[in-house]
Design a protein around this motif. Structure first.
Motif, mmCIF file in Angstrom:
data_model
loop_
_atom_site.group_PDB
_atom_site.id
_atom_site.type_symbol
_atom_site.label_atom_id
_atom_site.label_comp_id
_atom_site.label_asym_id
_atom_site.label_seq_id
_atom_site.Cartn_x
_atom_site.Cartn_y
_atom_site.Cartn_z
ATOM 1 N N ARG A 55 53.646 107.513 64.475
ATOM 2 C CA ARG A 55 53.143 107.478 65.991
ATOM 3 C C ARG A 55 52.108 108.293 66.356
ATOM 4 O O ARG A 55 51.492 108.483 67.451
ATOM 5 C CB ARG A 55 54.249 107.460 66.813
ATOM 6 C CG ARG A 55 55.405 106.646 66.496
ATOM 7 C CD ARG A 55 55.162 105.077 66.779
ATOM 8 N NE ARG A 55 54.684 105.033 68.213
ATOM 9 C CZ ARG A 55 53.751 104.213 68.777
ATOM 10 N NH1 ARG A 55 53.078 103.496 67.889
ATOM 11 N NH2 ARG A 55 53.325 104.151 69.688
ATOM 12 N N THR A 56 51.538 109.353 65.291
ATOM 13 C CA THR A 56 50.713 110.285 65.586
ATOM 14 C C THR A 56 49.299 110.046 64.930
ATOM 15 O O THR A 56 49.741 109.363 63.527
ATOM 16 C CB THR A 56 51.272 111.622 65.577
ATOM 17 O OG1 THR A 56 51.549 111.922 64.163
ATOM 18 C CG2 THR A 56 52.188 112.039 66.310
ATOM 19 N N PRO A 57 48.157 110.205 65.151
ATOM 20 C CA PRO A 57 46.890 109.997 64.340
ATOM 21 C C PRO A 57 47.122 110.856 63.234
ATOM 22 O O PRO A 57 47.428 111.927 63.150
ATOM 23 C CB PRO A 57 45.856 110.446 65.412
ATOM 24 C CG PRO A 57 46.452 110.540 66.649
ATOM 25 C CD PRO A 57 47.907 110.905 66.405
ATOM 26 N N LEU A 102 37.125 106.993 67.623
ATOM 27 C CA LEU A 102 38.147 107.052 68.823
ATOM 28 C C LEU A 102 38.502 106.032 69.650
ATOM 29 O O LEU A 102 38.172 106.124 70.794
ATOM 30 C CB LEU A 102 37.720 108.327 69.641
ATOM 31 C CG LEU A 102 37.498 109.540 68.871
ATOM 32 C CD1 LEU A 102 36.839 110.769 69.601
ATOM 33 C CD2 LEU A 102 38.828 110.170 68.237
ATOM 34 N N PRO A 103 38.792 104.974 69.196
ATOM 35 C CA PRO A 103 39.292 103.609 69.867
ATOM 36 C C PRO A 103 40.333 103.847 70.692
ATOM 37 O O PRO A 103 41.383 104.551 70.545
ATOM 38 C CB PRO A 103 39.792 102.724 68.650
ATOM 39 C CG PRO A 103 40.110 103.394 67.791
ATOM 40 C CD PRO A 103 39.350 104.742 67.571
ATOM 41 N N GLY A 104 40.238 103.351 71.945
ATOM 42 C CA GLY A 104 41.463 103.558 73.024
ATOM 43 C C GLY A 104 41.654 104.941 73.407
ATOM 44 O O GLY A 104 42.485 104.999 74.417
ATOM 45 N N VAL A 105 40.660 105.750 73.446
ATOM 46 C CA VAL A 105 40.698 107.295 73.805
ATOM 47 C C VAL A 105 40.165 107.395 75.324
ATOM 48 O O VAL A 105 39.062 106.700 75.389
ATOM 49 C CB VAL A 105 39.892 108.401 72.930
ATOM 50 C CG1 VAL A 105 40.028 109.419 73.558
ATOM 51 C CG2 VAL A 105 40.871 108.408 71.589
ATOM 52 N N SER A 126 55.105 98.234 67.799
ATOM 53 C CA SER A 126 54.366 99.193 68.139
ATOM 54 C C SER A 126 53.740 99.906 66.891
ATOM 55 O O SER A 126 54.432 100.807 66.233
ATOM 56 C CB SER A 126 55.326 100.416 69.093
ATOM 57 O OG SER A 126 54.403 101.390 69.374
ATOM 58 N N GLU A 127 52.371 99.477 66.615
ATOM 59 C CA GLU A 127 51.854 100.258 65.502
ATOM 60 C C GLU A 127 50.451 101.021 65.551
ATOM 61 O O GLU A 127 50.016 101.455 64.846
ATOM 62 C CB GLU A 127 51.243 99.023 64.865
ATOM 63 C CG GLU A 127 52.353 98.084 64.197
ATOM 64 C CD GLU A 127 51.878 96.858 63.353
ATOM 65 O OE1 GLU A 127 50.708 96.447 63.378
ATOM 66 O OE2 GLU A 127 52.618 96.075 62.829
ATOM 67 N N ARG A 128 50.038 101.070 67.167
ATOM 68 C CA ARG A 128 48.618 101.817 67.311
ATOM 69 C C ARG A 128 49.407 103.108 67.551
ATOM 70 O O ARG A 128 50.415 103.725 67.828
ATOM 71 C CB ARG A 128 48.215 101.208 68.649
ATOM 72 C CG ARG A 128 47.951 100.020 68.598
ATOM 73 C CD ARG A 128 47.252 99.522 69.718
ATOM 74 N NE ARG A 128 46.148 100.071 70.211
ATOM 75 C CZ ARG A 128 45.907 100.385 71.561
ATOM 76 N NH1 ARG A 128 46.807 99.868 72.594
ATOM 77 N NH2 ARG A 128 44.842 101.049 71.996
ATOM 78 N N PHE A 129 48.431 104.233 66.940
ATOM 79 C CA PHE A 129 48.537 105.523 66.922
ATOM 80 C C PHE A 129 48.549 106.244 68.353
ATOM 81 O O PHE A 129 47.543 105.656 69.012
ATOM 82 C CB PHE A 129 47.642 106.339 66.064
ATOM 83 C CG PHE A 129 48.027 106.080 64.659
ATOM 84 C CD1 PHE A 129 49.087 106.310 64.066
ATOM 85 C CD2 PHE A 129 46.890 105.529 63.831
ATOM 86 C CE1 PHE A 129 49.478 106.081 62.701
ATOM 87 C CE2 PHE A 129 47.272 105.170 62.576
ATOM 88 C CZ PHE A 129 48.456 105.439 61.885
ATOM 89 N N TYR A 130 48.856 107.111 68.755
ATOM 90 C CA TYR A 130 48.869 107.967 70.052
ATOM 91 C C TYR A 130 48.705 109.425 69.801
ATOM 92 O O TYR A 130 49.540 109.703 68.817
ATOM 93 C CB TYR A 130 49.701 107.435 71.302
ATOM 94 C CG TYR A 130 51.125 107.693 71.096
ATOM 95 C CD1 TYR A 130 51.662 108.695 71.321
ATOM 96 C CD2 TYR A 130 51.799 106.538 70.435
ATOM 97 C CE1 TYR A 130 53.166 109.263 71.134
ATOM 98 C CE2 TYR A 130 53.396 106.748 70.373
ATOM 99 C CZ TYR A 130 53.968 108.098 70.586
ATOM 100 O OH TYR A 130 55.052 108.365 70.479
#
Length: 144
Positions: A27-29, A49-52, A85-89
């Motif tokens: 879950r973390t980059p 930095l997609p989605g930032v 839920s696969e996207r990093f945050y």
């Protein structure tokens, strides 16, 4: 000259492990992918930095170190039932050591389509230049 420290990420991971922090979980980059290249009299750094949120991006220079940091937030709606839920945050951070020949006051940055672009100009004293050669038109005799 711009110097890239490939061991900086290794040091950060080691510090995280020694401090008991979990680095690079699902879950973390894990890292901020970037390219660095030279064009004429400046360097260009591009980082994905997609989605930032652009407001969370920070580019700073301190004591010869360029630091890039950003934050991508997750959806915090408690009523959501996640199916996947696969996207990093979380937080992203990269650091580069700047050499003596960099004009740190002239560094600029832009963020477009999920890509951070940082332009790093060379200092005037570090730019290549032609040196003129002086000579006199008088002929000198060589005495024996």
């Amino acid at each position: 000259m711009l110097r890239f420290d490939p061991f900086g990420d290794v040091d950060a991971i080691a510090r995280g492990l020694l401090a008991g922090q979990q680095m690079g979980s699902s879950r973390t980059p894990r890292f901020m992918p970037m390219d660095l290249y030279k064009v004429d009299d400046h360097y260009v750094l591009t980082a994905d930095l997609p989605g930032v949120d652009p407001g969370s991006i920070d580019v700073s220079v301190d004591n010869g170190t360029l630091t890039l940091s950003a934050q991508r937030s997750t959806r915090s709606d408690d009523s959501v039932e996640w199916l996947s839920s696969e996207r990093f945050y979380g937080s992203y951070r990269r650091q580069l050591t700047l050499g003596e020949g960099i004009d740190s006051a002239g560094i600029s940055a832009s963020y477009e389509n999920g890509v951070l672009s940082v332009t790093i100009p060379m200092a005037e004293r570090a730019k290549p230049r032609r040196i003129s050669i002086s000579h006199s038109d008088t002929v000198q005799e060589i005495e024996k």
